[in-house]
Design a protein around this motif. Structure first.
Motif, PDB file in Angstrom:
ATOM      1  N   LYS A 801       0.828  -1.201   0.000  1.00 35.41           N
ATOM      2  CA  LYS A 801       0.000   0.000   0.000  1.00 35.41           C
ATOM      3  C   LYS A 801       0.872   1.265   0.000  1.00 35.41           C
ATOM      4  CE  LYS A 801      -3.546  -0.219   2.795  1.00 35.41           C
ATOM      5  NZ  LYS A 801      -4.348  -0.156   4.045  1.00 35.41           N
ATOM      6  N   MET A 802       2.013   1.193   0.684  1.00 30.74           N
ATOM      7  CA  MET A 802       2.909   2.349   0.776  1.00 30.74           C
ATOM      8  C   MET A 802       3.859   2.441  -0.408  1.00 30.74           C
ATOM      9  SD  MET A 802       3.800   1.967   4.854  1.00 30.74           S
ATOM     10  CE  MET A 802       4.776   3.476   5.027  1.00 30.74           C
ATOM     11  N   GLY A 803       3.772   1.464  -1.319  1.00 29.49           N
ATOM     12  CA  GLY A 803       4.645   1.490  -2.489  1.00 29.49           C
ATOM     13  C   GLY A 803       6.042   0.955  -2.214  1.00 29.49           C
ATOM     14  N   LYS A 804       6.271   0.320  -1.055  1.00 32.48           N
ATOM     15  CA  LYS A 804       7.581  -0.227  -0.704  1.00 32.48           C
ATOM     16  C   LYS A 804       7.639  -1.688  -1.152  1.00 32.48           C
ATOM     17  CE  LYS A 804       8.228   2.892   3.237  1.00 32.48           C
ATOM     18  NZ  LYS A 804       8.578   3.028   4.674  1.00 32.48           N
ATOM     19  N   LEU A 805       7.670  -1.866  -2.468  1.00 29.02           N
ATOM     20  CA  LEU A 805       7.562  -3.215  -3.022  1.00 29.02           C
ATOM     21  C   LEU A 805       8.772  -4.073  -2.686  1.00 29.02           C
ATOM     22  CD1 LEU A 805       5.990  -2.424  -6.514  1.00 29.02           C
ATOM     23  CD2 LEU A 805       4.878  -2.770  -4.314  1.00 29.02           C
ATOM     24  N   ASP A 806       9.963  -3.471  -2.657  1.00 30.15           N
ATOM     25  CA  ASP A 806      11.174  -4.243  -2.334  1.00 30.15           C
ATOM     26  C   ASP A 806      11.083  -4.847  -0.931  1.00 30.15           C
ATOM     27  OD1 ASP A 806      12.459  -3.850  -4.757  1.00 30.15           O
ATOM     28  OD2 ASP A 806      13.269  -1.916  -4.151  1.00 30.15           O
ATOM     29  N   LYS A 807      10.500  -4.101   0.006  1.00 32.46           N
ATOM     30  CA  LYS A 807      10.369  -4.612   1.375  1.00 32.46           C
ATOM     31  C   LYS A 807       9.241  -5.643   1.474  1.00 32.46           C
ATOM     32  CE  LYS A 807      11.324  -1.836   4.863  1.00 32.46           C
ATOM     33  NZ  LYS A 807      11.280  -0.733   5.852  1.00 32.46           N
ATOM     34  N   ALA A 808       8.266  -5.551   0.543  1.00 35.24           N
ATOM     35  CA  ALA A 808       7.149  -6.493   0.571  1.00 35.24           C
ATOM     36  C   ALA A 808       7.565  -7.874   0.086  1.00 35.24           C
ATOM     37  CB  ALA A 808       5.993  -5.962  -0.272  1.00 35.24           C
ATOM     38  N   LEU A 837       2.774 -13.521  -4.936  1.00 40.41           N
ATOM     39  CA  LEU A 837       4.176 -13.132  -5.092  1.00 40.41           C
ATOM     40  C   LEU A 837       4.479 -12.813  -6.556  1.00 40.41           C
ATOM     41  CD1 LEU A 837       6.998 -12.746  -3.919  1.00 40.41           C
ATOM     42  CD2 LEU A 837       7.345 -15.232  -4.053  1.00 40.41           C
ATOM     43  N   ALA A 838       3.949 -13.609  -7.461  1.00 36.96           N
ATOM     44  CA  ALA A 838       4.171 -13.377  -8.888  1.00 36.96           C
ATOM     45  C   ALA A 838       3.602 -12.028  -9.322  1.00 36.96           C
ATOM     46  CB  ALA A 838       3.538 -14.504  -9.706  1.00 36.96           C
ATOM     47  N   VAL A 839       2.422 -11.696  -8.812  1.00 40.07           N
ATOM     48  CA  VAL A 839       1.808 -10.399  -9.137  1.00 40.07           C
ATOM     49  C   VAL A 839       2.714  -9.260  -8.683  1.00 40.07           C
ATOM     50  CG1 VAL A 839      -0.111  -8.856  -8.546  1.00 40.07           C
ATOM     51  CG2 VAL A 839      -0.559 -11.238  -9.113  1.00 40.07           C
ATOM     52  N   LEU A 840       3.278  -9.408  -7.472  1.00 45.85           N
ATOM     53  CA  LEU A 840       4.174  -8.377  -6.953  1.00 45.85           C
ATOM     54  C   LEU A 840       5.386  -8.217  -7.859  1.00 45.85           C
ATOM     55  CD1 LEU A 840       4.565  -6.467  -4.528  1.00 45.85           C
ATOM     56  CD2 LEU A 840       5.890  -8.276  -3.431  1.00 45.85           C
ATOM     57  N   TYR A 841       5.975  -9.340  -8.297  1.00 48.18           N
ATOM     58  CA  TYR A 841       7.121  -9.272  -9.212  1.00 48.18           C
ATOM     59  C   TYR A 841       6.736  -8.576 -10.521  1.00 48.18           C
ATOM     60  CZ  TYR A 841      10.270 -12.239  -6.440  1.00 48.18           C
ATOM     61  OH  TYR A 841      11.095 -12.723  -5.475  1.00 48.18           O
ATOM     62  N   GLN A 843       4.469  -6.297 -10.922  1.00 49.33           N
ATOM     63  CA  GLN A 843       4.366  -4.861 -10.660  1.00 49.33           C
ATOM     64  C   GLN A 843       5.745  -4.206 -10.604  1.00 49.33           C
ATOM     65  OE1 GLN A 843       2.060  -4.768  -7.033  1.00 49.33           O
ATOM     66  NE2 GLN A 843       0.107  -4.686  -8.130  1.00 49.33           N
ATOM     67  N   MET A 844       6.758  -4.997 -10.248  1.00 52.59           N
ATOM     68  CA  MET A 844       8.137  -4.491 -10.187  1.00 52.59           C
ATOM     69  C   MET A 844       8.877  -4.696 -11.510  1.00 52.59           C
ATOM     70  SD  MET A 844       8.981  -6.099  -6.411  1.00 52.59           S
ATOM     71  CE  MET A 844      10.612  -5.377  -6.230  1.00 52.59           C
ATOM     72  N   LYS A 845       8.116  -5.152 -12.548  1.00 50.41           N
ATOM     73  CA  LYS A 845       8.691  -5.417 -13.880  1.00 50.41           C
ATOM     74  C   LYS A 845       9.735  -6.538 -13.850  1.00 50.41           C
ATOM     75  CE  LYS A 845       6.272  -1.886 -15.276  1.00 50.41           C
ATOM     76  NZ  LYS A 845       4.938  -2.163 -15.834  1.00 50.41           N
ATOM     77  N   LYS A 846       9.583  -7.482 -12.924  1.00 51.05           N
ATOM     78  CA  LYS A 846      10.511  -8.627 -12.825  1.00 51.05           C
ATOM     79  C   LYS A 846       9.786  -9.876 -13.335  1.00 51.05           C
ATOM     80  CE  LYS A 846      13.260  -6.862  -8.939  1.00 51.05           C
ATOM     81  NZ  LYS A 846      13.766  -7.139  -7.574  1.00 51.05           N
ATOM     82  N   GLY A 873      -7.358 -21.842 -15.862  1.00 50.36           N
ATOM     83  CA  GLY A 873      -7.492 -20.942 -17.004  1.00 50.36           C
ATOM     84  C   GLY A 873      -6.918 -19.565 -16.722  1.00 50.36           C
ATOM     85  N   GLU A 874      -7.171 -19.042 -15.534  1.00 48.18           N
ATOM     86  CA  GLU A 874      -6.667 -17.705 -15.191  1.00 48.18           C
ATOM     87  C   GLU A 874      -5.143 -17.700 -15.108  1.00 48.18           C
ATOM     88  OE1 GLU A 874      -8.833 -17.578 -11.675  1.00 48.18           O
ATOM     89  OE2 GLU A 874     -10.751 -17.375 -12.727  1.00 48.18           O
ATOM     90  N   THR A 875      -4.579 -18.757 -14.547  1.00 49.55           N
ATOM     91  CA  THR A 875      -3.113 -18.823 -14.452  1.00 49.55           C
ATOM     92  C   THR A 875      -2.491 -18.979 -15.837  1.00 49.55           C
ATOM     93  OG1 THR A 875      -3.474 -19.950 -12.325  1.00 49.55           O
ATOM     94  CG2 THR A 875      -1.226 -19.929 -13.178  1.00 49.55           C
ATOM     95  N   LEU A 876      -3.135 -19.749 -16.701  1.00 53.71           N
ATOM     96  CA  LEU A 876      -2.661 -19.871 -18.083  1.00 53.71           C
ATOM     97  C   LEU A 876      -2.663 -18.511 -18.773  1.00 53.71           C
ATOM     98  CD1 LEU A 876      -4.516 -23.149 -19.148  1.00 53.71           C
ATOM     99  CD2 LEU A 876      -2.021 -22.836 -19.131  1.00 53.71           C
ATOM    100  N   LYS A 877      -3.688 -17.726 -18.530  1.00 51.17           N
ATOM    101  CA  LYS A 877      -3.767 -16.413 -19.168  1.00 51.17           C
ATOM    102  C   LYS A 877      -2.640 -15.506 -18.682  1.00 51.17           C
ATOM    103  CE  LYS A 877      -7.924 -14.936 -19.757  1.00 51.17           C
ATOM    104  NZ  LYS A 877      -9.227 -14.327 -19.496  1.00 51.17           N
ATOM    105  N   ASN A 878      -2.344 -15.563 -17.363  1.00 53.04           N
ATOM    106  CA  ASN A 878      -1.235 -14.763 -16.837  1.00 53.04           C
ATOM    107  C   ASN A 878       0.103 -15.207 -17.441  1.00 53.04           C
ATOM    108  OD1 ASN A 878      -2.813 -13.145 -15.209  1.00 53.04           O
ATOM    109  ND2 ASN A 878      -2.725 -14.551 -13.479  1.00 53.04           N
ATOM    110  N   LEU A 879       0.253 -16.517 -17.613  1.00 50.42           N
ATOM    111  CA  LEU A 879       1.472 -17.023 -18.258  1.00 50.42           C
ATOM    112  C   LEU A 879       1.545 -16.570 -19.712  1.00 50.42           C
ATOM    113  CD1 LEU A 879       1.701 -20.617 -16.774  1.00 50.42           C
ATOM    114  CD2 LEU A 879       3.504 -18.894 -16.693  1.00 50.42           C
ATOM    115  N   ALA A 880       0.385 -16.499 -20.375  1.00 48.37           N
ATOM    116  CA  ALA A 880       0.354 -16.015 -21.757  1.00 48.37           C
ATOM    117  C   ALA A 880       0.835 -14.575 -21.829  1.00 48.37           C
ATOM    118  CB  ALA A 880      -1.059 -16.145 -22.324  1.00 48.37           C
ATOM    119  N   VAL A 881       0.428 -13.762 -20.852  1.00 47.50           N
ATOM    120  CA  VAL A 881       0.872 -12.365 -20.787  1.00 47.50           C
ATOM    121  C   VAL A 881       2.398 -12.289 -20.725  1.00 47.50           C
ATOM    122  CG1 VAL A 881       0.868 -10.283 -19.378  1.00 47.50           C
ATOM    123  CG2 VAL A 881      -1.242 -11.556 -19.688  1.00 47.50           C
ATOM    124  N   LEU A 882       2.973 -13.080 -19.808  1.00 48.49           N
ATOM    125  CA  LEU A 882       4.435 -13.038 -19.633  1.00 48.49           C
ATOM    126  C   LEU A 882       5.152 -13.508 -20.896  1.00 48.49           C
ATOM    127  CD1 LEU A 882       4.832 -14.359 -15.972  1.00 48.49           C
ATOM    128  CD2 LEU A 882       4.804 -12.018 -16.780  1.00 48.49           C
TER     129      LEU A 882
END
Length: 942
Positions: A801-808, A837-841, A843-846, A873-882
């Motif tokens: 929430k505070m934008g401190k993604l590295d600490k999250a 965790l994958a979503v967080l990565y 957001q950090m462009k990792k 299906g939803e996880t497959l779609k996220n993998l398709a994005v990557l």
């Protein structure tokens, strides 16, 4: 800015702080937000302290167990919708009906009513009949009071019907309310249909079932039942044989009683005798210190001998009229005028003209006419504030004077803050006096209300958008506007009003199903067409929804629509909005958020009705897991999920599994009932707080520190954050002195204080305290301890929430480890943590770090749920994005194709489409446009 603006304000604050029954809301912001804060506070107090509706559950001594403020309210009857306004209206109607101090020789009627209760079954309903104003409501309300006093084991359910066509006269709402009251008293939580036709049809079975659970008699009383819309058609259950311990009493006007009911045993109210007439008039005159001569008394006695001049209302009004002018005018003159009035309506006309003559100007007389006419053409009445906004020239002094006279002379009364006519004859008189021109005049006044409530709706919607809330459309706009359009015969505007999602949501959430459906029938739409239009309207609204708050509101609207369609039996059309609500919440909030559990629970309910038990079981289990993680294993919400699973197993003849879950649920509910009592609200919390404060005056001990912590939690639950902070700080300081700063109990106090600062949006303070709590719990507790997991999760969310993604990141990684240790490496809960965790990565462009996490989550989902599950299906779609972003277009297309096959299979299964521009399960966008980083990753958190 935290500064007191003047000495007088400072004095006021000091006075308030010394009062037990005063509550001060500390608010910085706009007027509308401040007013809404106060409104929320008052609403909570009314619901909890007065109506006894439980809003919050206290479990344990950790603020982590406090229900998330964004989570849906705990409903009194599971999924049943309860309208506190309708209940309050009935309480007031009963109080007003029993207000008279004169009982007018009712003793002989009381005996007859008592005989009915004692008579052996079966026995048909008892009909209490009489002319308009004969005292039927007064008789029944006085008898109810006597029964409540002398027969405490008798359950009395009453309903006082108001004006025809008002909400109180709607048959489906009456039956729903009576059923819910029966359920409340028999402690039965069970699904209840809200399809009006089915509700009316099933009521006799509910009555049989619930009466069997009640130890004692049940008396159902419906006053003015003949005023119910299509009474004979909708009250057919009265003709059926009643359960042995149930008695029914209904009152009717002689002229309007349905023919089939006239065969029932009847108690007819006789006209008042001369003794009662004299007693009633004397009581009114004595209250105003007016003395009548013997000759005047004889004249009144001679006048009050016909059927229309010796009923209770006429005589009461006559007494008030004489008493009102007795000290200032000629009694003989007013007596002469009264004797020319041969019925109640003509006497009301005389009363109105006397009020007109007392006014000082033509302007005031015009305002009197406007007030009475606009109240008369409304659906349920008009409030004082609404009158002053409708007529800006109306001052509060003039309004107060007018209302005093109108109320005193039995023309108007208050009900739930609304002004309405006290008796039907008063409204009939107003129509004769002011509306002789007919329908055109009535239509003009209705149009004035239409314009006013349309403007109110626009203002409220503007406030909703500026404050990011969809719950600000008041029940007033929802109650009045569609009804007025219906009365005006304006189908086009009615249709447009119904498609205002907030209006429809307001009516649905208060259980006004029949009303909503009748409006749709008027515009020529059946249930299926209505469902399609609502869904299309929501998709249009979704196109303009941006930001997390708007999406959360959107999810609420989708869920409301889904529940509405489920309750109407439109199962195939209910799935799509409920599925979309689930997708949005998982994206905008968190896959483990309590509102996600709510969505899963509602979706599972559809599959149960559809007899797709396998689908329902998976969803209920996910909801159970989330609820246990969010609230702890002994929370009433966990009991709700256990009950739902038990019912499902019972339908599948898995009786042993069902029984185990029911026992577990019963223990949770039993413990909760012991801790807080049933439906007692904040009163218990305050009482407990006062008891605990007395215990904390002694020396420093670990027990006293624990008590201080509990006090902090209690005040926190009452939203008294300043007092809560004081006690939580004292608890922390005492624990550090007595136990040492590294003790796990200190971590609990730190954790609670952090949650409080997070609530107050003091994120820096919250961060510091969560970090300290985490450090202590890491060293003191087992790696898979629930308290450690709680602190890890909430600190991670705060960092995000505070934008401190590295600490999250390390905390989200730790959350994966804890779940692996708690559930094993192949549990779906671990997959959810991996996706977080994958979503967080992402957001950090990792993307490189995110890829193996998604792949592992996919494997777990496939092994747990099968190859064709929506989560796969939803996880497959996220993998398709990557894959698309890394330039591997062939793999992206392959993954996306698989995801769409699952989606299509799901669509075929539910028999409907769930397409949406934002949907993470949608199938309406092209790969090229949908797989842009800004378009999908934001919604790929599932």
């Amino acid at each position: 800015d935290g500064k007191v603006s003047s000495v007088s304000v400072q004095q006021l604050i000091e006075q308030i702080s010394c009062m037990n029954k005063a509550k001060m809301i500390d608010h910085v912001g706009g007027k509308e937000e401040g007013a809404y804060e106060i409104y929320n506070c008052v609403e909570k107090i009314i619901k909890q302290d007065i109506l006894g509706c439980e809003m919050t559950d206290l479990e344990g001594k950790d603020l982590g167990n406090k229900e998330d403020p964004a989570a849906p309210e705990e409903e009194v009857f599971g999924d049943v919708l309860w309208d506190a306004h309708d209940e309050q209206e009935q309480m007031e109607a009963f109080q007003q009906a029993s207000n008279s101090t004169c009982e007018l020789g009712f003793e002989k009627y009381f005996e007859r009513l008592n005989d009915l209760v004692a008579a052996p079954a079966p026995i048909p309903p008892l009909l209490v009949s009489g002319g308009p104003g004969s005292g039927k409501s007064l008789l029944l309300s006085k008898w109810i009071q006597l029964q409540q006093k002398h027969s405490p084991n008798t359950l009395i359910l009453y309903h006082f019907v108001g004006r025809p066509m008002s909400t109180s006269s709607e048959s489906a709402l009456i039956i729903k309310r009576l059923t819910l009251k029966l359920m409340q008293h028999s402690w039965l939580v069970s699904p209840l249909t809200f399809d009006p036709a089915k509700l009316l049809e099933e009521f006799p079975r509910w009555l049989e079932k619930l009466s069997a659970r009640h130890q004692g008699s049940i008396i159902i009383i419906i006053d003015s039942i003949d005023q119910i819309q299509q009474a004979e058609k909708h009250m057919k259950w009265l003709i059926d044989p009643l359960p042995v311990n149930v008695r029914v009493i209904v009152s009717v006007n002689v002229e309007t009683c349905p023919q089939a009911w006239r065969l029932w045993p009847t108690l007819h109210l006789d006209p008042l005798n001369s003794k009662d007439v004299k007693s009633l008039i004397s009581a009114e005159c004595n209250s105003a210190n007016v003395k009548l001569t013997k000759e005047q008394e004889k004249k009144l006695e001679r006048h009050c001998r016909s059927a229309t001049t010796c009923n209770a209302l006429y005589v009461t009004l006559l007494g008030k009229t004489i008493a009102c002018v007795g000290n200032t005018g000629n009694i003989d003159e007013i007596l002469q005028q009264c004797c020319q009035c041969q019925d109640t309506v003509s006497l009301y006309r005389l009363v109105l003209r006397s009020i007109q003559e007392s006014l000082q100007s033509d302007k005031e007389k015009d305002l009197l006419r406007e007030i009475l006419c606009v109240i008369g053409v409304s659906h349920n009445g008009v409030s004082e504030s609404e009158l002053m906004e409708l007529y800006p020239e109306l001052t509060s002094a003039v309004l107060a004077s007018l209302l005093h006279s109108l109320h005193k002379m039995c023309l108007l009364t208050f009900g739930c803050g609304l002004l309405k006519f006290q008796h039907l004859q008063a409204w009939e008189m107003v129509k004769l006096e002011y509306m002789e021109a007919g329908e055109n005049v009535i239509s003009a006044y209705r149009q004035k209300l239409v314009e006013y409530f349309t403007m109110q709706l626009r203002v409220l919607i503007y406030i909703c958008f500026s404050l990011n809330s969809q719950d600000r459309v008041t029940w007033r706009s929802a109650d009045e506007l569609p009804w007025l359009f219906q009365q005006q015969g304006d189908k086009q505007k009615l249709h447009k009003c119904l498609l205002n999602l907030s209006v429809s949501q307001n009516l649905y959430k208060r259980g006004h199903f029949a009303e909503l459906l009748s409006y749709w029938q008027l515009v020529g739409k059946d249930k299926s067409s209505m469902a399609a239009e609502y869904f299309d309207s929501l998709k249009e609204y979704e196109k303009s929804s941006e930001g997390e708050e708007s999406m959360i509101c959107l999810a609420d609207l989708y869920e409301t629509l889904g529940r509405f369609l489920k309750d109407l039996g439109l199962l195939s059309q209910a799935v799509a909005p409920l599925q979309r609500s689930l997708e949005i919440r998982e994206t905008a909030l968190d896959p483990d958020h309590p509102r996600v559990a709510q969505s899963l629970h509602q979706l599972a309910g559809v599959y149960v009705q559809w007899k797709k038990f396998g689908n329902a079981e998976q969803l209920y289990k996910q909801a159970l897991e989330i609820s246990e993680n969010a609230y702890g294993a002994e929370h009433p919400r966990v009991a709700r999920e256990l009950d739902a699973l038990a019912t499902l197993y019972q339908k599948q003849n898995k009786y042993e599994q069902a029984e185990q879950l029911r026992k577990k649920s019963f223990k949770i509910r039993q413990k909760a009932a012991r801790q807080k009592g049933s439906l007692c609200g904040f009163a218990l919390l305050r009482q407990r707080a006062l008891q605990l404060e007395e215990l904390t005056l002694g020396k420093d001990t670990s027990d006293n520190a624990r008590t201080l912590n509990e006090l902090g939690v209690l005040y926190y639950l009452q939203n008294n954050l300043e007092t809560a902070e004081l006690f939580l700080k004292r608890s922390l300081e005492m624990r550090e002195r007595v136990l040492g700063s590294d003790h796990p109990d200190c971590a609990q106090s730190l954790n609670n204080l952090a949650a409080l600062y997070n609530e107050k949006k003091h994120y820096d303070k919250a961060e510091e305290l969560y970090e300290k709590a985490l450090d202590i719990r890491r060293r003191a507790l087992a790696p898979d301890h629930p308290s450690l997991a709680y602190t890890v999760k909430h600190l991670a969310v705060l960092y995000k929430k505070m934008g401190k993604l590295d600490k999250a990141v390390p905390l989200y990684e730790l959350a994966v480890e804890i779940r692996q240790k708690s559930f094993g490496p192949k549990h779906p809960s671990v997959a959810t943590a991996l996706v977080n965790l994958a979503v967080l990565y992402c957001q950090m462009k990792k993307q490189i770090e995110a890829l193996p996490l998604y792949e592992r989550a996919l494997k777990i989902y496939e092994d747990s749920f099968g190859q064709m599950h929506p989560r796969v299906g939803e996880t497959l779609k996220n993998l398709a994005v990557l894959s698309y972003e890394r330039g591997d277009f062939e793999k992206a297309a392959e993954l996306y194709k698989r995801a769409m096959e699952i989606k299509e299979a799901e669509t075929l299964l539910i028999g409907g489409k769930a397409t949406s521009r934002h949907s993470s399960s949608g199938d309406t966008f092209s790969l090229k446009s949908a797989l842009s980083p800004n378009a999908l990753l934001e919604h790929g958190q599932r």
